[in-house]
Scaffold this active site. Structure first.
Site, PDB file in Angstrom:
ATOM      1  CE  LYS A 170      -1.990   2.835   2.603  1.00 18.84           C
ATOM      2  NZ  LYS A 170      -1.831   4.014   1.705  1.00 18.84           N
ATOM      3  N   GLY A 223       7.053   5.327   7.777  1.00 18.69           N
ATOM      4  CA  GLY A 223       6.129   6.456   7.838  1.00 18.69           C
ATOM      5  C   GLY A 223       6.269   7.165   9.158  1.00 18.69           C
ATOM      6  N   GLY A 228       2.763   4.503  12.787  1.00 19.74           N
ATOM      7  CA  GLY A 228       3.620   3.405  13.263  1.00 19.74           C
ATOM      8  C   GLY A 228       3.103   2.826  14.566  1.00 19.74           C
ATOM      9  CD  GLU A 245      13.564   1.116   9.173  1.00 17.57           C
ATOM     10  OE1 GLU A 245      14.008   1.984   9.957  1.00 17.57           O
ATOM     11  OE2 GLU A 245      14.145   0.041   8.973  1.00 17.57           O
ATOM     12  CB  CYS A 279      13.106   9.325   8.037  1.00 19.70           C
ATOM     13  SG  CYS A 279      14.125   8.335   6.956  1.00 19.70           S
ATOM     14  CD  GLU A 379      10.037  13.221  11.207  1.00 15.09           C
ATOM     15  OE1 GLU A 379       8.911  12.703  11.376  1.00 15.09           O
ATOM     16  OE2 GLU A 379      10.989  12.633  10.689  1.00 15.09           O
TER      17      GLU A 379
END
Ligand code: NAD
Length: 486
Positions: A170, A223, A228, A245, A279, A379
């Site tokens: 996906k 993501g 997550g 991740e 990331c 972030e």
């Protein structure tokens, strides 16, 4: 979508658009998958795992198909990159490099497919031989983000197929096109129908039903932290394996003895490449007292010279960000930082180079940042740099590790002992000394703390897609007392 080796729409007939971040205009529509579509795709993958050709393929045959796929990708890299640029707005120069480099994952794991060896452990019982073999898990769900759709898919798809699994992918709802395009190459490489399937749609409507489908045995996800966490919790309920991740707030630490000709571009590549949408972004720049002013002067000069513009143009340095939502989020963070008392010394605004209509944010630098501010802890996923000052190694380590994430860290120094000490003390899955932003198919990648679970890349990562089986082969013996374990 791509299910059982055929392109198809959603059962509901519904679609959703994808916008080109450079123009802000829709350029494609994708099927909007719901539970019925997910079920169909997972069943196609399960049927290919349990019957048909794939389970009979030798590991060498799987490896050869992956090597063929790698060659096909290398040959079509520019085409795939162009699609990605239209979907996520990143520079063509970066995406075409990435697309060619990505072929290595298929070649590497293709080579590894027939080198996963079991063992024959000595057993403490007479007349018994024990064989340990590694088996695939079954149907794996591969869920990817928008920033590097095909590269981050390669990190999952190559080891998953090398290990003999089947998959349902996906891609991000913002960047589904390149993954669908890749399916033509999967077919051309001779991988049987149903082994690789793609569903398109949103996290809650398509992603979560995929994660919770009873026939899915593993989820590999890249993501954000919120998705997550939801995936990890849902997977835990049914004891499914996961690799996650997630994000980062990585420190890029420059000591007084660093070579500034390398460190200044290193800081820029850490945060302004890909408009900060990586990331591993070095979003916290830690500068030692002795070079603080000189470094900032050079950083500002070099950043000012960066050109924003059409991501397809060879002389563009800074692309738009990928989505309207991300654009808003970045501008909000800039306001939050100002409100917290940080000083904006460069950028700080939305931009419209050439009146393009795209989602641009000026490369932005904040000083007077304390590590407890949100701009130093959260972030942003955009071209926004927080600069912090430190006086010695001890303080640098304390600031660097005082964050919930632990994906990567950069250290710039010419002192080997310091480089080794810092590498040991920094809590992150990847440490770069005198370089930044390098990854490779040969070395593990993943996060400490909230940056994730498990590792991708490198030879060990194939074990994330395998499970050991212990087979006991005994010479028949009469058993005196079957009620006691031997
Ligand atoms: P996201 O988490 O919103 O979405 C990622 C994918 O998960 C998409 O395909 C989305 O549809 C799906 N998804 C969302 N919610 C879901 C749910 N509840 N269940 C199942 N699937 C769900 O992330 P994004 O905005 O696309 O990407 C940006 C984030 O990804 C950033 O936070 C960034 O740090 C992270 N990222 C991490 C890495 C890494 O390797 N560590 C690499 C790139 C991006």
């Amino acid at each position: 979508m791509w299910i059982g080796g055929e392109y198809c729409g959603a059962a509901s007939g519904e679609t959703f658009p994808s916008a080109n971040p450079y123009t802000g205009e829709d350029w494609a529509r994708f099927p909007r998958a719901g539970e019925a579509d997910i079920d169909r795709a997972v069943r196609a993958a399960h049927a290919a795992f349990t019957g048909g050709d794939w389970p009979n393929w030798t590991a060498s045959a799987r490896g050869a198909a992956l090597v063929r796929l790698g060659a096909l990708i290398a040959g079509r890299a520019a085409h795939l990159a162009e699609i990605e640029v239209r979907d996520n707005g990143k520079l063509f120069a970066e995406m075409s490099n990435q697309a060619s480099y990505m072929a290595n994952w298929y070649t590497y794991y293709g080579g590894l497919a027939d080198k996963v060896e079991g063992s024959v452990p000595p057993i403490d019982k007479p007349g018994v031989t024990n064989l340990v073999t590694y088996e695939p898990l079954g149907v794996c769900a591969l869920i990817t983000p928008w920033n590097s759709p095909l590269l981050l898919l390669a990190w999952k798809l190559a080891p998953a197929l090398a290990a003999g699994n089947t998959v349902v992918i996906k891609p991000s709802e913002y960047t589904s096109a390149s993954t669908l395009e890749l399916m033509a190459l999967v077919e051309e490489a001779g991988i049987p129908p149903g082994v690789v399937n793609v569903v398109t749609g949103f996290g809650a409507e398509a992603g979560m039903p995929l994660v919770t489908h009873p026939l899915v045995r593993k989820i590999a996800f890249t993501g954000g932290e919120a998705a997550g966490r939801a995936i990890n919790e849902a997977a835990a309920r049914d004891f499914k394996k996961v690799t996650l991740e997630l994000g980062g707030k990585s420190p890029n630490i420059v000591f007084d003895d660093a070579d500034l000709d390398a460190a200044v571009p290193g800081a820029i590549s850490g945060i302004f490449a890909a408009a900060g949408q990586t990331c591993i972004a070095g979003s916290r720049l830690l500068l030692q007292d002795g070079i603080y002013d000189a470094f900032l002067d050079r950083l500002i000069e070099m950043t000012r010279a960066a050109r924003m513009g059409d991501p397809m143009a060879a002389d563009t340095n800074i692309s738009p960000v990928a989505t309207a939502a991300q654009h808003r989020k970045i501008l909000d963070y800039i306001e939050i930082a100002k409100g917290e008392g940080a000083t904006c010394i460069l950028g700080g605004k939305a931009a419209q180079p050439g009146g393009s209509g795209g989602y641009f944010v000026e490369p932005t630098i904040f000083t007077d940042v304390r590590n407890d501010m949100r701009i130093a802890q959260e972030e942003v996923f955009g071209p926004v740099l927080s600069v912090l000052r430190f006086s010695d190694e001890e303080e640098a380590v304390a600031i660097a590790n005082d964050v919930l994430y632990g994906l990567a860290a950069g250290v710039w120094t010419n002192d080997l002992s310091r480089a080794l000490r810092m590498s040991r003390r920094l809590q992150a899955g990847t440490i770069w000394v005198n370089t930044y932003r390098s990854t490779s198919y040969t070395t593990p990648f993943g996060g400490y703390k909230l940056s994730g679970l498990g590792r991708e890349n490198g030879s060990e990562a194939i074990k994330e897609y395998l499970q050991p089986k212990s087979v006991w082969l005994a010479e028949p013996r009469a058993v005196a007392n079957p009620f006691i374990r031997r």
